[in-house]
Enzyme design. Structure first.
Site, short mmCIF file in Angstrom:
data_model
loop_
_atom_site.label_atom_id
_atom_site.label_comp_id
_atom_site.label_asym_id
_atom_site.label_seq_id
_atom_site.Cartn_x
_atom_site.Cartn_y
_atom_site.Cartn_z
N GLU A 162 -6.00 -2.87 12.59
CA GLU A 162 -5.66 -3.68 11.42
C GLU A 162 -6.66 -4.81 11.20
O GLU A 162 -6.98 -5.16 10.05
CB GLU A 162 -4.24 -4.27 11.57
CG GLU A 162 -3.14 -3.23 11.77
CD GLU A 162 -3.15 -2.12 10.75
OE1 GLU A 162 -3.48 -2.37 9.57
OE2 GLU A 162 -2.83 -0.96 11.13
N MET A 180 0.40 -2.88 8.65
CA MET A 180 -0.27 -2.95 7.35
C MET A 180 -1.25 -4.11 7.35
O MET A 180 -0.89 -5.24 7.70
CB MET A 180 0.76 -3.11 6.23
CG MET A 180 0.16 -3.30 4.85
SD MET A 180 -0.87 -1.89 4.36
CE MET A 180 -2.02 -2.71 3.26
N GLU A 203 0.85 -1.19 0.00
CA GLU A 203 0.00 0.00 0.00
C GLU A 203 0.89 1.24 0.00
O GLU A 203 1.85 1.32 0.76
CB GLU A 203 -0.91 0.03 1.24
CG GLU A 203 -1.97 1.10 1.12
CD GLU A 203 -2.91 1.15 2.32
OE1 GLU A 203 -4.06 1.56 2.13
OE2 GLU A 203 -2.50 0.79 3.43
#
Length: 929
Positions: free
Chosen positions: A363, A328, A137
């Protein structure tokens, strides 16, 4: 018309079969990707994304024509500016057919913490070793394999990794086969890469200009080096189950010598237990217990509130030594900085317990909101991040109700959003993104924290139950697909029976937020007028065009009156007593500017403690936040805040003290270069408030103390010590030296960072400061300590007066052996808030700009952070002009937003001190001890 930089739509990827073979010695990886395509229109050309990838061959095969059409690309061209590879074929592939594209390629395991990259660690013998991991990302999947790297171009993925047999290899899905690797010649490898490359002509273009090149991009390694790796080690071939439909940025692979701990969820809401693991390098995985417990609880909670089971068979969470962001949300394989995942119950500081829990919940929320349903394009980033922030805290509140999470949100997260959004150089929550190079600049407090704040405002107004029911509608309708902000508003509108988009668009499409000015007009009526809040205090009428929708929630001694301000000015009734407060519970996004008489009445309520009207700590936090910020903008005097602060002398709540601390620190920082008598008076007021709390709570952490008591102890001792409270400073130095000499019990893990700061700031001379600094440096270099303890020490090193030590610290940030690239952010932030370091920090930055830019611009958020830290703390227009002149001839495109915001923040400081310098000086004279 959209100006988005997107790929042509002549073909669409449906499925990727990806094989990767990384070499952790040469840092080269070889790959093959077979992509099933839908051919939408007649074409001889396919354009897809690549970055630092060398394509050796591309073969296109029809899979739906009666006569098989198989052809090799006659040319492979690269547009480096657009991160694109253009594959041209001889024969036309007809539209409305299916095809398969087979590409063999090579790339580099880079050291930029982006794409498919390498991360280093020390083994048991102290030797540097490497592992491979990913960060895709926003647009870095293209660094790992040729692909259609846009969030809306979802596909399924089969992944195969060829890795050394002794290493653990992870991907999004569960392993379905693992076997010894036999090199049959089908996979590209160094020894026959040259032969494979001779099939097509290759050129690189840079924004239209074409340069003849035989090799499209180089990996930074010589061909000879590739040849050396042809002696194969023992390798295994690990194949994973097919993923659901997903975006390229969520694909992930991690390869290294990991250990894991495992648990399973209860299965109550998911239909079956979910295998949950924490992976870490040898020796540290037990520090993942806290995260593991949070994860198993959160997965079941989210399945319940979203009405949708977790759709993958497992979730892995991995601690990575080199990692730019905090974490992430790769689907099924979440990667984290060590410090964001690992928490040692015995040795870590308590402040990390909440941040670890929140990061895990944030997350895991993405597994549904972001992964299952993905934003249609990057301008809807806030949908991912703002929602995951709000619902992440919702989960933490569910798991740890004793932490008072929503008061914490008001105290910490809302200010991050409102401070940034009070600048002209802010941006709307939903901002147009055309060029992928711009995307990283909107991963900021607006997307995350203002996004979360407006969602909290809406959910409070609709009720959390109604809001979540609307979210369930949204997820059901769009699962495995993509959606926009309007899709969410529609689902919520359908559920609530009101047009949510009508008023929420005001918040997502417009920059800024209002200050509500209250005027008491008599007869128990108030007139409330809204205007845009700017911390510079110089609003022009042309900037004041938005009329926001504001739920008022007027708190009275008896009840909360649910009014809504929808016009520029409106009148509302208040009690005869004159006791009222707008924004009950601080659920809405605005400041309130009360008449001074109202502020005095509210101050009396504060002194009553739990017996008064302001028994909810969030209301007291909000009152302080409004007063502190209105002092910055000049809508109230700074002295009004200082006088209000004295009403909190009997305060018991941690979050209220934390808000006071934040504003005192800000005032003392901005006034730091004013006469010593003024600064001493400000510190004396802070000491008079915090020292009694510090003395009452003391230094010992009893097992019976609750979480918030421990946080208050740390905060009170920190403020007392940094305000030169003799008793606190003496005890801090005594305990510090006992700790350095080996008595770990002398300094509780919660107090180590604060004590490092206290002893440095109160050092009596440079010789003592150097001795202290060297001792803290030694702690930072002790790799046996938990990561958070080392980062606390690194951060503390920036809090010195000595110019020699500041220079040493700056030079450390450029040396990867001393400070990992990702951790330089601690250096920049620490120096940025140290008034004694600002001038030297700027001098070093400006003189070494090219070196710093070359090192940190690989990671654009890191360089933006450096710019923000070095600029934003200044308080003089003269220095600001010097900085603007310096940047005038620089190409600032990649960090334009943080630079603009930092310069404006410095101007806010300069205007504030220019405006209130005299009144604070008079106040200091009157209050001198």
């Amino acid at each position: 018309m959209s100006q988005r930089q997107v790929l042509p739509t002549n073909v669409k990827p449906v499925h990727y079969d990806l094989t990767l073979k990384p070499d952790l010695e040469t840092f080269v990886f070889y790959g093959q990707v077979k992509v099933d395509l839908e051919v939408k229109e007649d074409t001889t050309q396919i354009v897809l994304n690549t970055h630092d990838i060398k394509i050796y061959s591309a073969v296109l095969t029809s899979t739906s024509l009666k006569t098989e059409l198989k052809q090799t690309a006659k040319s492979i061209d690269y547009d480096a500016k657009k991160d694109q590879a253009i594959l041209t074929f001889e024969q036309t592939m007809p539209g409305s057919t299916k095809a398969s594209l087979d590409i063999q390629f090579e790339g580099e395991l880079n050291d930029q913490m982006a794409g498919f990259y390498r991360s280093s660690y020390k083994d048991a013998e102290g030797k540097t070793q490497y592992l491979a991991t990913t960060q895709f990302e926003a647009t870095d999947a293209r660094r790992a394999f040729p692909c259609w790297d846009e969030p809306a171009l979802k596909a399924t993925f089969d992944v195969t990794l060829i890795v050394p047999t002794e290493l653990t290899a992870l991907s999004n899905m569960n392993v379905i086969s693992e076997k010894p690797y036999l090199n049959t010649g089908k996979m590209i490898s160094g020894k026959h890469s040259q032969a494979k490359h001779e099939g097509a002509t290759t050129t690189t273009t840079t924004g239209g200009k074409t340069e003849g090149k035989h090799e499209g991009v180089t990996t930074g390694k010589s061909e000879g080096k590739h040849q050396e790796s042809s002696v194969e080690k023992k390798l295994k071939e690990v194949k994973y189950a097919t993923t659901p439909q997903m975006s390229t940025y969520l694909l992930a692979f991690v390869i290294g010598p990991f250990e894991y701990i495992e648990a399973h969820t209860s299965g109550e809401n998911n239909g079956h237990p979910i295998q949950t693991r924490v992976y870490a390098l040898p020796g540290s995985v037990e520090q993942g217990r806290h995260a593991l417990r949070v994860a198993t609880a959160a997965l079941e909670y989210f399945a319940q509130v979203f009405g949708e089971p977790y759709p993958l068979p497992k979730i892995d969470m991995v601690a990575i030594p080199d990692f730019e962001a905090g974490a992430m949300e790769n689907w099924g394989l979440v990667t984290y900085r060590n410090v964001a995942l690992l928490f040692d119950e015995k040795s870590s500081s308590i402040v990390f317990k909440k941040s670890t829990a929140y990061t895990v919940c944030h997350e895991l929320a993405h597994q549904w909101f972001g992964n299952l349903v993905t934003m249609e394009w990057w301008e809807h980033l806030w949908l991912n991040e703002g929602f995951a922030t709000w619902v992440g805290w919702l989960a933490v509140d569910h798991i740890f109700p004793e932490w008072n999470i929503w008061v914490s949100f008001v105290n910490e997260d809302m200010p991050r959003a409102l401070n940034l959004d009070a600048l002209r150089s802010s941006h709307p929550i939903e901002v147009a993104v055309n060029d992928p190079a711009e995307i990283h600049q909107i991963f900021d407090a607006i997307s995350y924290y203002k996004g979360a704040s407006v969602i909290r405002m809406l959910s409070s107004w609709l009720s959390v139950d109604t809001f979540l029911a609307g979210v369930r509608r949204y997820l059901q309708k769009h699962k495995f697909g993509n959606a926009s902000t309007m899709d969410l508003w529609q689902a919520l509108s359908d559920e609530a029976g009101v047009d949510v988009s009508k008023f929420m668009t005001l918040w997502t499409k417009n920059i800024g937020y209002p200050v509500l000015t209250v005027e008491e007009t008599g007869d128990h009526v108030i007139k409330v007028t809204q205007s845009r809040y700017l911390s510079t205090g110089d609003l022009d009428s042309s900037e004041d065009t938005t009329v926001w929708w504001n739920p008022l929630g007027i708190l009275t001694p008896k009840d909360i009156e649910s009014y809504t301000l929808t016009e520029k000015s409106q009148t509302f009734n208040v009690p005869e007593s004159g006791l009222y407060k707008l924004n009950a519970g601080q659920t809405s996004v605005y400041r309130v500017n009360y008449p001074i008489e109202t502020v005095l009445r509210l101050a009396d309520e504060i002194k009553k403690g739990s017996e008064g009207m302001l028994s909810n700590a969030a209301d007291r936090v909000g009152l302080i936040a409004d007063a502190g910020n209105l002092a910055v903008s000049g809508e109230q005097r700074t002295t009004a805040f200082l006088e209000l602060a004295q009403a909190f002398v009997n305060e018991k709540d941690y979050f209220v003290w934390a808000q006071l601390s934040m504003h005192f620190s800000n005032i003392i920082s901005v006034w730091a270069k004013e006469p010593e008598t003024v600064v001493a008076s400000l510190k004396e007021l802070r000491r008079s408030l915090f020292a009694p709390v510090a003395h009452r709570l003391g230094w010992e952490f009893a097992p019976t103390d609750d979480y918030l008591t421990n946080l208050l102890r740390v905060l009170a001792l920190t403020n007392a010590g940094r305000s030169n409270d003799p008793k606190t400073v003496t005890e801090a130095k005594k305990r510090f030296w006992e700790f350095v000499e080996g008595n770990n019990d002398a300094l509780h893990p919660n107090m180590r960072g604060p004590v490092y700061g206290i002893v440095l700031v109160t050092a009596e001379d440079e010789a003592e400061e150097i001795k202290l600094w060297e001792s803290i440096l030694k702690i930072y270099h002790d790799e046996s300590l938990p990561t958070d303890q080392r980062m606390i020490a690194l951060n503390a090193l920036g809090g010195v007066k000595s110019q020699e030590l500041i220079m040493r610290y700056l030079k450390m940030s450029l040396d990867d052996k001393q400070v990992r690239g990702q951790d330089s952010i601690y250096v920049f932030r620490s120096l940025g808030i140290n008034s004694d370091a600002r001038d030297l920090f700027w001098k070093y930055f400006s003189e070494n700009y090219d070196t710093l830019h070359a090192k940190f611009s690989k990671s654009l958020s890191l360089f933006g952070s450096a710019v923000r830290s070095v600029v934003s703390g200044f308080t003089s227009f003269e220095k600001i002009e010097e900085i603007e002149t310096f940047f005038a001839d620089k190409d600032t495109k990649e960090y334009a937003r943080p630079l603009q915001q930092a310069l404006e923040a410095a101007k806010v400081n300069a205007k504030w001190i220019e405006r209130d310098n005299a009144v604070v000086a008079d106040w200091a004279k009157k209050n001198a001890a």
